[in-house]
Design an enzyme around this catalytic site. Structure first.
Site, short mmCIF file in Angstrom:
data_model
loop_
_atom_site.label_atom_id
_atom_site.label_comp_id
_atom_site.label_asym_id
_atom_site.label_seq_id
_atom_site.Cartn_x
_atom_site.Cartn_y
_atom_site.Cartn_z
N SER A 1 3.41 -1.92 10.36
CA SER A 1 4.86 -1.82 10.58
C SER A 1 5.61 -3.10 10.21
O SER A 1 6.61 -3.44 10.85
CB SER A 1 5.15 -1.42 12.03
OG SER A 1 4.63 -0.15 12.31
N HIS B 1 -9.70 1.00 5.22
CA HIS B 1 -8.38 1.19 5.84
C HIS B 1 -8.53 2.13 7.03
O HIS B 1 -9.34 3.06 7.00
CB HIS B 1 -7.39 1.78 4.82
CG HIS B 1 -5.99 1.75 5.31
ND1 HIS B 1 -5.49 2.72 6.16
CD2 HIS B 1 -4.98 0.86 5.11
CE1 HIS B 1 -4.23 2.40 6.46
NE2 HIS B 1 -3.90 1.29 5.83
N GLU C 1 -5.37 -5.06 10.72
CA GLU C 1 -4.38 -4.00 10.89
C GLU C 1 -4.71 -3.22 12.16
O GLU C 1 -5.52 -2.27 12.13
CB GLU C 1 -4.44 -3.02 9.70
CG GLU C 1 -4.00 -3.61 8.39
CD GLU C 1 -3.39 -2.54 7.48
OE1 GLU C 1 -2.25 -2.73 7.05
OE2 GLU C 1 -4.04 -1.51 7.22
N GLY D 1 2.31 2.36 10.82
CA GLY D 1 3.24 3.48 10.65
C GLY D 1 3.92 3.91 11.93
O GLY D 1 4.50 5.00 12.00
N ASN E 1 0.86 -1.18 0.00
CA ASN E 1 0.00 0.00 0.00
C ASN E 1 0.90 1.24 0.00
O ASN E 1 1.52 1.56 1.01
CB ASN E 1 -0.90 -0.02 1.26
CG ASN E 1 -1.80 1.19 1.35
OD1 ASN E 1 -1.83 2.03 0.44
ND2 ASN E 1 -2.54 1.30 2.45
N TRP E 2 0.96 1.90 -1.15
CA TRP E 2 1.87 3.05 -1.29
C TRP E 2 1.28 4.31 -0.67
O TRP E 2 1.94 5.35 -0.63
CB TRP E 2 2.19 3.29 -2.77
CG TRP E 2 2.89 2.14 -3.44
CD1 TRP E 2 3.36 1.00 -2.83
CD2 TRP E 2 3.21 2.01 -4.83
NE1 TRP E 2 3.95 0.18 -3.78
CE2 TRP E 2 3.87 0.77 -5.00
CE3 TRP E 2 3.00 2.82 -5.95
CZ2 TRP E 2 4.32 0.33 -6.25
CZ3 TRP E 2 3.44 2.38 -7.19
CH2 TRP E 2 4.10 1.14 -7.33
N LYS E 3 0.03 4.25 -0.28
CA LYS E 3 -0.66 5.40 0.34
C LYS E 3 -0.49 6.64 -0.55
O LYS E 3 -0.46 6.51 -1.76
CB LYS E 3 -0.17 5.59 1.77
CG LYS E 3 -0.30 4.30 2.59
CD LYS E 3 -0.12 4.47 4.07
CE LYS E 3 -0.31 3.12 4.76
NZ LYS E 3 -0.21 3.19 6.21
N GLU F 1 -6.86 4.55 8.02
CA GLU F 1 -6.71 5.99 7.71
C GLU F 1 -7.99 6.55 7.10
O GLU F 1 -8.33 7.71 7.32
CB GLU F 1 -5.49 6.18 6.79
CG GLU F 1 -4.19 5.98 7.56
CD GLU F 1 -3.04 5.37 6.78
OE1 GLU F 1 -3.07 5.39 5.54
OE2 GLU F 1 -2.11 4.85 7.44
P1 13P Z 1 2.93 0.50 7.67
O1 13P Z 1 3.48 -0.81 7.14
O2 13P Z 1 3.65 1.70 7.17
O3 13P Z 1 2.78 0.45 9.16
O4 13P Z 1 1.44 0.63 7.09
C1 13P Z 1 0.59 -0.43 7.23
C2 13P Z 1 -0.64 -0.14 6.45
O5 13P Z 1 -1.42 0.71 6.81
C3 13P Z 1 -0.85 -0.90 5.21
O6 13P Z 1 -2.12 -0.67 4.71
#
Ligand code: 13P
Length: 256
Positions: free
Chosen positions: A214, A96, A168, A174, A11-13, A98
């Protein structure tokens, strides 16, 4: 559906512009061999999704959209529908944390999005997980249970075969504060027990469950070794070609 394969999703966000995303795709394409036992999915920013869909070798990588809107078309300024994404995205990341916490997506939104994706032949990756406060208050099981029941309401047992659940925990995303293997094993058990209750043992055994939060090249193997875990949803480490390739290699070794 394919529990015999490991599923690794990057997931490149909101990182990489169209040009950078394209360069990165080509870098990864040179590093990652096509493996029959590992499915690799890339979730670029929406802006880059269309151009990557024209460049990608879908035997090597599948594509996911990071979000979508659940109506098929109409006066919804700034939104993109699953209907418009049909044929472009193979998967959709839905719910997600976020989206839930920064953009206040409701359980109803998440449920509608899961259904819109299925309706348009895009496979949902439904993200669920508790916040740090919910965990501290001993509410982890309830949160997982409620998000699962709500997100999967109206999904039939046949449709369930196309759905992946990503556990998650919000506090692990993160933060570098990744979940302990025991935390993940417990969550996966809650998820599979709930699916069993809703759709029977066959569905519970065949649905794919991922861990995200993470994950690094170093920690990937520990999660992939856990009972009931079929793959990983990787954020930060998916933006580093060497780290992401190492995660994929761990999945390949695990599958063998
Ligand atoms: P990180 O691996 O940066 O913690 O992010 C996880 C995530 O939200 C994947 O969708």
């Amino acid at each position: 559906m394919a529990r015999d394969k490991k599923l690794i999703v990057g997931n490149w966000k909101m990182n990489l512009n169209t040009h950078e995303a394209s360069l990165y795709l080509h870098t990864l394409a040179d590093k990652v061999p096509v493996r029959r036992d590992v499915e690799v999915v890339l979730a670029p920013t929406l802006l880059a999704l269309q151009s990557l869909s024209l460049q990608v070798n879908r035997r090597q990588f599948k594509l996911a959209v990071q979000n979508l809107y659940w109506r098929d078309h109409g006066a919804f300024t700034g939104e993109v529908s699953a209907t418009q994404l049909r044929g472009v995205a193979d998967y959709a990341v839905i719910g997600h944390s976020e989206r839930r916490h920064i953009f206040h997506e409701s359980e109803r939104d998440v449920r509608q999005k899961v259904q819109a994706a299925i309706r348009n032949h895009i496979k949902p990756i439904l993200c669920i997980g508790e916040t740090a406060r919910e965990r501290a208050d001993g509410e982890t099981k309830e949160v997982i249970h409620d998000q699962l029941i709500s997100g999967l309401a109206n999904v039939t047992s046949e449709e369930l075969g196309d759905i992946t659940i990503a556990y998650e925990p919000v506090w692990a995303i993160g933060t570098g504060n990744n979940a302990l293997p025991d935390n993940v094993t417990e969550a996966v058990k809650v998820i599979r027990d709930q699916i069993k209750y809703l759709h029977g043992p066959k569905a519970a055994n065949s649905i794919r469950v991922l861990y995200g939060g993470s994950v690094t090249a170093d920690s990937a193997a520990d999660y992939l070794a856990l009972e009931g875990i079929d793959g990983l949803l990787v954020g930060g480490a998916s933006l580093d070609a060497n780290a992401f390739t190492a995660v994929i290699e761990k999945a390949h070794k695990r599958a063998n």
